[in-house]
Scaffold this motif. Structure first.
Motif, PDB file in Angstrom:
ATOM      1  N   ASP A   8       0.741  -1.273  -0.053  1.00 52.68           N
ATOM      2  CA  ASP A   8      -0.054   0.039  -0.008  1.00 52.68           C
ATOM      3  C   ASP A   8       0.876   1.353  -0.014  1.00 52.68           C
ATOM      4  O   ASP A   8       0.789   2.092   1.056  1.00 52.68           O
ATOM      5  N   THR A  31      -0.525  -1.665  -6.561  1.00 53.89           N
ATOM      6  CA  THR A  31      -1.461  -0.578  -6.765  1.00 53.89           C
ATOM      7  C   THR A  31      -1.933  -0.690  -8.180  1.00 53.89           C
ATOM      8  O   THR A  31      -3.341  -0.221  -8.381  1.00 53.89           O
ATOM      9  N   ARG A  34      -4.630  -3.112  -8.076  1.00 53.09           N
ATOM     10  CA  ARG A  34      -5.867  -2.532  -7.379  1.00 53.09           C
ATOM     11  C   ARG A  34      -6.508  -1.773  -8.259  1.00 53.09           C
ATOM     12  O   ARG A  34      -8.082  -1.897  -8.317  1.00 53.09           O
ATOM     13  N   VAL A  52      -6.781   3.730  -2.643  1.00 50.67           N
ATOM     14  CA  VAL A  52      -5.854   3.359  -3.247  1.00 50.67           C
ATOM     15  C   VAL A  52      -4.327   4.103  -3.496  1.00 50.67           C
ATOM     16  O   VAL A  52      -3.274   3.719  -3.203  1.00 50.67           O
TER      17      VAL A  52
END
Length: 95
Positions: A8, A31, A34, A52
């Motif tokens: 993250d 990332t 996602r 995100v």
């Protein structure tokens, strides 16, 4: 892979461009995945930016949207073309 993938990480205002996998790309593989998942699910870009990308669209919508768009474009490039370079790098490291 030169750097560990982060789960993250914070992001730059604009994702890399070009035809080479960068250290930034390697750090942000999760990332990018996602973002692709969120897009496929039809998630609201503002919610995705908050969760995100750690950006607040309420405070600076234009800058946040550019950030989201550039990272989504990079994710799409990686899924269409860039993954080949990842495979080439892995094969070269193996040899």
């Amino acid at each position: 892979m030169r750097v560990p993938v982060e789960l993250d990480p914070d992001v730059d205002d604009i994702a890399p461009t070009g035809d080479e996998i960068t250290t930034y790309d390697e750090r942000h593989y999760v990332t990018y995945l996602r973002l692709l998942d969120a897009k496929a699910e039809g998630a609201d870009w503002k919610e995705v930016a908050r969760i995100v990308l750690h950006r607040d669209p309420a405070s600076d919508e234009l800058r946040t949207r550019r950030c989201w768009q550039s990272h989504l474009e990079r994710a799409r490039w990686l899924s269409r073309e860039g993954y080949r370079k990842i495979l080439e790098q892995a094969a070269a490291n193996r040899a």
